[in-house]
Design an enzyme around this catalytic site. Structure first.
Site, PDB file in Angstrom:
ATOM      1  CD  GLU A  84     -41.313  40.170  -4.725  1.00  0.00           C
ATOM      2  OE1 GLU A  84     -42.196  40.052  -6.075  1.00  0.00           O
ATOM      3  OE2 GLU A  84     -40.632  41.034  -4.650  1.00  0.00           O
ATOM      4  CE  LYS A 104     -38.193  42.377  -5.946  1.00  0.00           C
ATOM      5  NZ  LYS A 104     -39.393  43.292  -6.000  1.00  0.00           N
ATOM      6  CB  CYS A 137     -40.520  39.753  -8.389  1.00  0.00           C
ATOM      7  SG  CYS A 137     -41.871  40.596  -9.216  1.00  0.00           S
TER       8      CYS A 137
END
Lengths: 615, 615
Positions: A44, A126, A166
């Site tokens: 990430e 995300k 994530c």
């Protein structure tokens, strides 16, 4: 069943060093290609490092991140790596959202791009934004709302791969749920998941559960390295669609985890295009399917298996791994956090005060393990209250480890100060000694360029048992998040490791066994002012880490008078903790990014509680 | 048309002091009742103070807040105030939400209660949670999802009043939109809205717009007081349903703003109960209607008009108000922030270093205005580099203001230090002097109990032109958020005010007119190391406050070489800024809660840039 060789690149970016981070992407893609991988996944926010904090709100920084991703895609193609599918995290933005109060400026995204054939073939962001503990992502990002699924060649036919980022693993619904709807065979997940003691177990269980929910194999790649007070421990792993662990990378070191995956063949009835799907969390996520075109420059031979021995192989640099949750793991986190803070801030050496006590002994040992003993400088600064063993134990440690040592007695400065402000007693006199020592270290830092390490432990910092601008002066605090009882355990463990390796134990036995003392007054011992550390640390753990109130603490068996006293000490020390340098985080509440309390209290002792360092 | 007399209680709670805050509620309700008000509104989070930060996540603290609200309702009734409708902010919780990752522990609410007849008659919570600037509310709260509308007696018949909290005014949709659906005549809004220069205009325009959207009169009550680095400036106000301002309270002081409002009669066809409504922001908000029962103990006479002269009356304590955005306003914010930090942290006095320069002169003046000159101690600490005027100007200020002064020469300590670490030159030698001065102040603080004030200004702090543990040592920094050019403006303004009042100007003219110097080396001037402050401050404002990148800064007309240099200075000084004490916030980005950047940079100068204080 088609087979795909994937590589998880567990590497160590630096926040703000866009060019250096892009170099890592190209370099490790080259290694992955050499290992025959068709897909390589980076962590990430790989291009910018993580966390970027308010840099996310600076348009010029987002522009630079996006430009770097495009440039990296072109560089990969120019180096003959355009046929490797590369997933990398970066800082992106949504261009379609106008400014609005409460929306992060510029609508930044915690994004991931698929680089292929010299361009960005797909991008996502995300969906679930964490805003607890060390995370403040509602401040920085707008959520992603689609799931890219790309079809790529594998041995035995094409496969479908989805990308999530994530926190999308940690929360229910969202990209994981939609991966099942989309029928992807593999979910690739870039992460920047900070270390906490024992978190390894949690991550594996989580990946297994989410793989089963998604009905897909799951490739979890975690960031490596220290960044300010966070430590990313790696531990990347791959599970199959039933949640069985197929491979895992070592922790606390760079690694390329290469795995051959058996994946379901892509469904030929599913074509490129967009399909909205219920994300099971109250939102709709759009599935965006693409198909990667064949790249002429690519050699199909790269897909042949067996180029790397075994199903999983890793290139490990300087791994220090041990049983999850154990002392080896904690020690490795402290070493990595310290090494990276020194390096990423551009220092070549460190300096610290060596007192003969256990805290400074452990700190020096961590520093020597992190950057080498020849870059560790120590100052012995005896005063008239220093015991004989404080000097001999310190000298013993210097000799064992080969550090650069010098002695700077502080009595003359204390006397000159006393002459200007006569009659100092008690706390003011004690703190003065600690502050003169802090000043010596900062002066040597300014004169010679060392980073100053402070040596305070978590028990002291919790209770305010330190001196503002004295033993708390410095740039980094390696054992800031380590309770005193754990300091002793780590010291004993480190010595025992040395014995196992046939080396000299680095820490003098006497530093471990003698009773701790600040040595700021005649015959002073920590136990004059504080309870025994095993009693104190158990109470601190319940108060600080578990957020228990006074009644709960008493119900849990802590002494009622001690509960009152320790709560008062801890609450009153908030200002001091805010002024303390950062240190590697190893617990949920490290007195840094994790625990934020008002300064204002009704106790005026917040400065007066100051005590000297016991190390 | 019915008429209701309302009172807005613009008061000053302290974070964590639940009993003291509850006392304020009872005390000011008594005053409101004496003024004939039927409804009194207190600020957001009145019972706990604001911001409570991670205290919100501690179950025992939420329990205590809720218990205090119940106890306060009973106290009000016991004192014959049960018939006054009292709206107060507090920290509450939702009991129906189980723990979940990403949900703040215990599901806390930024709540408001209606106290009536000895009990909580209704409660609500903030629907829109701000998570930008100084706010982190996604970390602390879950959103409210209903709008209470209560019917209460007024002269000429009952009226309907709705309650929303602070940010619900700033965001589109939500409680404001639903107030229109509900047809309430008045929207009461408790706030904790921190001061920023010129924000007064924005608030008035906002209230007017939202009143028109809600189709209701709007009563906006703001918190007063300093809390850590935030300053709540009051400025409570009332607008009618067309957005016309009916009354406003003074700023920077306690006040009870009493207003007679003409309100539409409550619709008898609308009965107690619940009705869901589209909130216009993608959510549904439930309207909860209740009707306040008559309270026998109440004297209907209290509703008679004219008990207070005029439509709006305020009790003002120590107001210092001036034209919005002007120097009087900024000065008042600095004084209030300083006074409350000293008081709320339990200090009786302050100490600071007086150099004869403008920064320490202004800081001392603010301190004397905040807590009285008899509680301000100053230390003159000349070195061999101090000019003659540095001492005479400082002595002149002491005499003008009647401060407690002492002289502590530092040469002997410098010499003793030099003997132990011979050969110090340059930065190390300069910083040493600043650190010895910081140590003198901290020693006097420990010995005598004063809070140490630092005297650095925003231009210095931005560029790192200060010494870690030297001039930056202390507990509070009154002019931390004031650019150097504004320091001069404020000093001149304060002197001119004194002349207008027929008093001695507190600041020596020479401190204002002489060129600034740190006096840490022979003949040193700030302009040796920094550009002229008017040039620097304009650039800092664009870089720090407006977040411009290098290209934008050059395009805006700043010198390209200076842009590069200043960006490097500002970025490299991030660590120092984190260690700087808090100070009253007067701009959007005060280097405190507002601007959060990574420490790690690629520049190792982060310590080496240290310079002495110029004040």
């Amino acid at each position: 069943m088609p087979q795909l060789r994937i590589a998880l690149a567990q590497v160590n970016p630096t926040v703000g060093d866009l060019d250096g981070n892009a170099d890592l992407v190209v370099d490790w893609t080259r290694r992955a290609r050499a290992a025959g991988a068709g897909l390589v996944v980076f962590p990430e926010m790989m291009i910018t490092g993580y966390p970027v904090e308010d840099l996310a709100l600076r348009a010029s920084f987002v522009d630079a991140s996006i430009a770097t991703v495009h440039r990296t895609a072109r560089r990969l193609a120019a180096e003959g790596l355009g046929g490797v599918a590369v997933i990398t995290g970066y800082l992106g933005r949504r261009a379609d959202l106008p400014p609005r109060l409460g929306r992060p400026a510029g609508a930044p995204l915690d994004a991931a791009a698929l680089l292929y054939d010299g361009a960005i073939a797909a991008a996502t962001a995300k969906h679930h934004l964490p805003n607890y503990g060390v995370f403040d992502e509602y401040r920085y990002f707008v959520p992603g709302d689609h799931l890219p699924v790309f079809r790529m060649p594998a041995r035995g036919g094409p496969v479908d791969v989805a990308i999530a980022v994530c926190e999308d693993l940690w929360q229910d619904g969202g990209p994981v749920a939609v991966t099942r709807v989309a029928g992807a065979g593999l979910l690739a997940v870039p992460n920047a998941s900070p270390y906490e003691r024992g978190k390894e177990y949690v991550r594996l269980e989580l990946c297994a559960r989410r793989a089963r929910e998604a009905g897909a194999a799951l490739a979890y790649v975690n960031m490596l390295g220290g960044q300010d007070e966070l430590v990313f421990d790696g531990g990347s792993l791959v599970v199959d669609a039933e949640g069985r662990e197929l491979a895992h990378a070592p922790r606390f070191c760079d690694a390329l985890l290469v795995t051959d995956l058996d994946l379901p063949a892509a469904d030929p009835a599913k074509h490129p295009g967009e399909t909205p799907a219920d994300a099971g969390d109250g939102t709709v996520i759009t599935i965006r399917r693409i198909e990667l075109p064949p790249v002429n420059a690519e050699d199909p031979e790269r897909l042949r298996p067996g180029q790397v021995g075994g199903a999983a192989t890793s290139w490990a640099a300087k791994c220090q791994d041990g049983p999850p949750g154990g002392l080896a793991e904690v020690y490795a986190a402290l070493v990595l956090g310290t090494a990276d803070y020194v390096r990423k801030n551009g220092f070549g050496s460190v300096i610290l005060a060596l007192s003969g006590g256990i805290d400074s002994a452990l700190t020096a040992t961590i520093a020597a393990d992190a950057i080498g003993p020849d870059r560790v400088h120590v100052a012995l600064m005896p005063s008239k209250y220093s015991s004989e063993h404080s000097v001999t134990d310190a000298e013993d440690l210097v000799k064992r480890q080969g550090l650069h040592a010098r002695t700077v007695p502080i009595n003359a400065v204390v006397d000159a100060f006393d002459a200007g402000l006569p009659g100092l007693t008690g706390l003011a006199a004690e703190n003065l000694q600690a502050r003169i020592r802090g000043m010596v270290l900062m002066t040597l830092s300014n004169a010679e360029g060392h980073l100053v390490l402070t040596t305070g432990n978590k028990s002291e910092i919790a209770t305010g048992y330190s001196t503002l601008y004295g033993d708390s002066a410095g740039g980094f605090a390696p054992i800031k998040d380590v309770f005193k009882s754990l300091v002793w355990e780590l010291a004993k463990w480190r010595n025992a490791q040395a014995v196992l390796d046939g080396r000299t134990p680095p820490i003098p036995e006497n530093s471990i066994t003698k009773p701790p003392s600040a040595e700021l007054a005649p015959g002073q011992l920590d136990t004059d002012s504080l309870p025994a550390y095993e009693v104190l640390d158990a109470l601190l753990d319940d108060y600080v880490e578990n957020d228990m109130g006074a009644a709960q603490l008493v119900a849990a068996g802590h002494d009622p008078a001690l509960v009152q006293r320790v709560i008062r000490l801890v609450d009153a020390a908030e200002y001091k903790r805010r002024q303390y340098p950062p240190g590697p985080k190893i617990t949920p509440k490290n007195f840094g990014r994790d625990r934020r309390l008002p300064i204002t209290s009704r106790w005026r002792e917040q400065f007066g509680l100051a005590r000297g360092c016991s190390s």
